[in-house]
Write an enzyme that holds these catalytic residues in place. Structure first.
Site: not given
Ligand code: 5GP
Ligand code: ZN
Length: 114
Positions: A30-31, A87, A93-95, A100, A102
């Site tokens: 993750d960035i 999410n 809070g899925q952006s 995906h 986590h």
């Protein structure tokens, strides 16, 4: 899918730190990590969110969870433990709207999540 950042990561059109991959999925760091180890696992198939998965995705969903396990093991998270999160939608809070998983570890994680 055009204009999907995770499809572009899967196609290696956008750089990422890939830690493992298969025909069906890609795992990368993750960035903006929320724990010492924070990895995302995405299916190569573009599904917007878990709510869009269908019975035909049964095998793929199983592979994604086994990938989470494989990545956690590779990262040395098995002994202390780790968290696997999906999410789904705005309240979660899925952006990024490409499914995906986590994988978070390397520190104690609070519960319940925020
Ligand atoms: P969500 O909030 O949708 O569950 O998680 C999306 C995750 O994707 C966030 O943790 C965010 O930091 C990560 N992310 C967003 N854009 C990129 C990117 O371009 N590269 C990487 N490696 N991670 C990203
Ligand atoms: Zn996508």
């Amino acid at each position: 899918m055009a204009d999907c950042i995770f499809c572009k990561i899967a196609a290696k059109e956008i750089p990422s730190t890939i830690v493992a991959e298969s025909d069906a999925w890609v795992a990368f760091r993750d960035i903006n990590p929320q724990a010492p180890t924070h990895i995302l696992i995405i299916p190569r198939k573009h599904l917007e969110r878990l709510a869009d998965a269908a019975p035909e995705d049964r095998e793929l969903l199983g592979e994604l969870l086994l990938a989470a396990r494989e990545v956690a093991q590779k990262e040395g998270l098995e002994k202390e433990g780790y968290r696997v999160v999906i999410n789904n939608g705005p309240f979660a809070g899925q952006s990024v709207y490409h499914l995906h998983i986590h994988v978070l570890g390397g520190r104690p994680l609070g519960w319940p999540p925020g």
